[in-house]
Design a protein around this motif. Structure first.
Motif, PDB file in Angstrom:
ATOM      1  N   MET A 147      12.756  43.760 -35.589  1.00  0.00           N
ATOM      2  CA  MET A 147      12.816  42.661 -34.634  1.00  0.00           C
ATOM      3  C   MET A 147      12.624  41.309 -35.330  1.00  0.00           C
ATOM      4  O   MET A 147      13.317  40.335 -35.037  1.00  0.00           O
ATOM      5  N   ALA A 148      11.692  41.259 -36.270  1.00  0.00           N
ATOM      6  CA  ALA A 148      11.444  40.011 -36.999  1.00  0.00           C
ATOM      7  C   ALA A 148      12.682  39.573 -37.765  1.00  0.00           C
ATOM      8  O   ALA A 148      13.013  38.378 -37.821  1.00  0.00           O
ATOM      9  N   GLY A 149      13.394  40.543 -38.361  1.00  0.00           N
ATOM     10  CA  GLY A 149      14.603  40.204 -39.096  1.00  0.00           C
ATOM     11  C   GLY A 149      15.693  39.640 -38.210  1.00  0.00           C
ATOM     12  O   GLY A 149      16.417  38.712 -38.603  1.00  0.00           O
ATOM     13  N   LEU A 150      15.820  40.176 -37.006  1.00  0.00           N
ATOM     14  CA  LEU A 150      16.827  39.648 -36.085  1.00  0.00           C
ATOM     15  C   LEU A 150      16.501  38.220 -35.673  1.00  0.00           C
ATOM     16  O   LEU A 150      17.402  37.417 -35.427  1.00  0.00           O
ATOM     17  N   ILE A 151      15.232  37.909 -35.614  1.00  0.00           N
ATOM     18  CA  ILE A 151      14.819  36.565 -35.218  1.00  0.00           C
ATOM     19  C   ILE A 151      14.955  35.579 -36.366  1.00  0.00           C
ATOM     20  O   ILE A 151      15.539  34.500 -36.201  1.00  0.00           O
ATOM     21  N   ALA A 152      14.428  35.942 -37.559  1.00  0.00           N
ATOM     22  CA  ALA A 152      14.212  34.900 -38.571  1.00  0.00           C
ATOM     23  C   ALA A 152      14.579  35.264 -39.999  1.00  0.00           C
ATOM     24  O   ALA A 152      14.242  34.509 -40.921  1.00  0.00           O
ATOM     25  N   ALA A 153      15.267  36.371 -40.256  1.00  0.00           N
ATOM     26  CA  ALA A 153      15.630  36.690 -41.637  1.00  0.00           C
ATOM     27  C   ALA A 153      16.498  35.584 -42.229  1.00  0.00           C
ATOM     28  O   ALA A 153      17.394  35.066 -41.567  1.00  0.00           O
ATOM     29  N   HIS A 154      16.220  35.240 -43.480  1.00  0.00           N
ATOM     30  CA  HIS A 154      17.011  34.192 -44.146  1.00  0.00           C
ATOM     31  C   HIS A 154      17.972  34.770 -45.169  1.00  0.00           C
ATOM     32  O   HIS A 154      18.825  34.059 -45.713  1.00  0.00           O
ATOM     33  N   GLY A 155      17.850  36.087 -45.443  1.00  0.00           N
ATOM     34  CA  GLY A 155      18.749  36.724 -46.380  1.00  0.00           C
ATOM     35  C   GLY A 155      18.589  36.191 -47.787  1.00  0.00           C
ATOM     36  O   GLY A 155      17.600  35.549 -48.140  1.00  0.00           O
ATOM     37  N   ASN A 156      19.607  36.461 -48.601  1.00  0.00           N
ATOM     38  CA  ASN A 156      19.631  36.007 -49.986  1.00  0.00           C
ATOM     39  C   ASN A 156      21.027  35.491 -50.279  1.00  0.00           C
ATOM     40  O   ASN A 156      21.905  36.233 -50.699  1.00  0.00           O
ATOM     41  N   GLY A 157      21.225  34.198 -50.036  1.00  0.00           N
ATOM     42  CA  GLY A 157      22.569  33.645 -50.143  1.00  0.00           C
ATOM     43  C   GLY A 157      23.456  34.231 -49.069  1.00  0.00           C
ATOM     44  O   GLY A 157      23.130  34.179 -47.884  1.00  0.00           O
ATOM     45  N   SER A 158      24.562  34.842 -49.494  1.00  0.00           N
ATOM     46  CA  SER A 158      25.480  35.462 -48.533  1.00  0.00           C
ATOM     47  C   SER A 158      25.177  36.934 -48.327  1.00  0.00           C
ATOM     48  O   SER A 158      25.882  37.625 -47.597  1.00  0.00           O
ATOM     49  N   GLY A 159      24.112  37.438 -48.965  1.00  0.00           N
ATOM     50  CA  GLY A 159      23.754  38.838 -48.838  1.00  0.00           C
ATOM     51  C   GLY A 159      22.500  39.033 -48.008  1.00  0.00           C
ATOM     52  O   GLY A 159      21.804  38.083 -47.663  1.00  0.00           O
ATOM     53  N   GLY A 160      22.211  40.276 -47.700  1.00  0.00           N
ATOM     54  CA  GLY A 160      21.029  40.588 -46.921  1.00  0.00           C
ATOM     55  C   GLY A 160      21.199  40.257 -45.456  1.00  0.00           C
ATOM     56  O   GLY A 160      22.255  39.838 -44.996  1.00  0.00           O
ATOM     57  N   ALA A 161      20.126  40.441 -44.696  1.00  0.00           N
ATOM     58  CA  ALA A 161      20.161  40.194 -43.259  1.00  0.00           C
ATOM     59  C   ALA A 161      19.948  38.724 -42.941  1.00  0.00           C
ATOM     60  O   ALA A 161      19.207  38.026 -43.638  1.00  0.00           O
ATOM     61  N   LEU A 162      20.587  38.268 -41.885  1.00  0.00           N
ATOM     62  CA  LEU A 162      20.436  36.892 -41.426  1.00  0.00           C
ATOM     63  C   LEU A 162      19.971  36.909 -39.977  1.00  0.00           C
ATOM     64  O   LEU A 162      20.556  37.584 -39.132  1.00  0.00           O
ATOM     65  N   GLY A 163      18.915  36.156 -39.690  1.00  0.00           N
ATOM     66  CA  GLY A 163      18.407  36.062 -38.338  1.00  0.00           C
ATOM     67  C   GLY A 163      19.034  34.918 -37.564  1.00  0.00           C
ATOM     68  O   GLY A 163      19.750  34.084 -38.120  1.00  0.00           O
TER      69      GLY A 163
END
Length: 363
Positions: free
Chosen positions: A96-112
């Motif tokens: 849930m936290a990732g859906l809200i506020a993940a910043h990822g790593n550049g164009s990779g990873g999860a984005l909130g």
């Protein structure tokens, strides 16, 4: 709750279910798999705001530190064993936290949805994910005391006096509470706290923007958001894929953070009004039991010219209070009320005068 759940469950009530844990080496494809970002036109939305300056509390199973959340995860609390809330052996809270506020790593990873907002983890449930209404209330109270402006509650269960008091307190403190409506088949009606006045109750839609069959319906539903095959962060720096109103709730909580950040002068009811007034209407015209006021339209919520709430406006999206009605619908006209009151006052006077006349005749 079992490890394969993505919900805070009390008894048989579920908000969502994790279907898959995705290893870290797939981080480069997670962003592509987050279809809900494209659905919500996240690039356009992020040109407007990123959620800076807003703290979102996740009342959940805790939030495990993840590389995609490292800049935004703050010290919270563990109401079970003590600690800072950054322990999550269930994975639900981290997702849930990732859906809200993940910043990822550049164009990779999860984005909130709000990648510059802050996550305040409030752990109220452990590995089995079981929490009582009073546990949820304690989490809401703690989040209010620590100045969260949005509280995300991906939980659907029973109610309690304390839970109602905590929701009322949030309203007095100008804090937005966003909660999951609940999932079929475990839930047949909108659960609590979503069903309470003052809570923004969230249902789910699928990739096609249509009502997700797993999403509970009811008059309390105020808005819907993507909630099927949703990728996010998980424990041990991995990723998860899940479906349910839990995910939709976190997405709407992120949207509330964006609106609060861009329009800091707006009160909590005005933020909710902006989200519901700009939602894309689906189903029956106006508010309905499947979509509420419609499907979250993130860009419109951040850019549209939305008239403020007023005394003459429709009731707030989260209100379910009934208004006295006559058979034809609507409120009783003031003229009718005046006549009824006058008649009620005149009848005793008429009977008293008649009695006096009769008394005089007998004498």
């Amino acid at each position: 709750m079992a490890l394969n759940s993505i919900v805070l469950k009390r008894a048989a009530s579920l908000a969502a279910a994790i279907n898959l844990i995705v290893p870290l080496f797939h981080a480069d494809r997670i962003r592509d798999d987050q279809w809900h970002l494209r659905f919500l036109s996240i690039d356009s939305a992020h040109k407007q705001n990123l959620g800076e300056g807003v703290t979102v509390a996740t009342v959940d199973t805790g939030v495990s530190p993840h590389s995609d959340l490292r800049k935004n995860l703050t010290s919270g609390t563990d109401l079970i064993t003590g600690g800072n809330g950054q322990q999550d052996i269930n994975s639900h809270g981290t997702s849930m936290a990732g859906l809200i506020a993940a910043h990822g790593n550049g164009s990779g990873g999860a984005l909130g949805i709000a990648p510059r907002s802050r996550i305040l983890p409030v752990r109220i449930a452990a590995q089995d994910g079981r929490g009582t209404p009073d546990d949820v209330a304690a989490g809401i109270d703690w989040a209010i005391e620590h100045e969260a402006k949005v509280i995300s509650v991906s939980y659907a269960g029973a109610s309690s006096a304390r839970l109602r008091m905590s929701v009322d307190r949030a309203a007095r403190e100008d804090t937005i509470v966003v909660a999951a409506a609940g999932n079929r088949p475990e839930s047949l009606a909108v659960g609590f706290p979503a069903a309470l006045d003052g809570v923004l109750a969230v249902g789910a839609v699928g990739r096609d923007g249509e009502h997700a069959e797993l999403s509970v319906t009811g008059e309390a539903v105020a808005i819907t958001a993507p909630g099927v095959d949703i990728y996010s962060t998980s424990t041990n720096n991995n990723y998860s894929k899940g479906s349910g109103t839990s995910a939709a709730t976190a997405i709407v909580a992120g949207a509330a953070a964006l609106v609060r950040s861009k329009y800091p002068e707006l009160s909590a009811p005005e933020v909710v009004h902006r989200l519901t007034a700009t939602a894309t209407d689906k189903g029956a015209p106006g508010r309905d039991e499947q979509y509420g006021y419609g499907v979250l339209n993130l860009v419109a919520a951040l850019t549209a010219d939305v008239p403020p709430l007023s005394a003459s406006a429709a009731p707030p999206a989260t209100s379910s209070a009934a208004t006295p009605e006559h058979e034809g619908g609507g409120r009783l006209p003031w003229a009718v009320v005046v006549v009824l009151v006058a008649a009620g006052l005149a009848l005793p006077l008429f009977l008293w005068m008649r009695y006096r006349r009769r008394e005089g005749a007998v004498k």
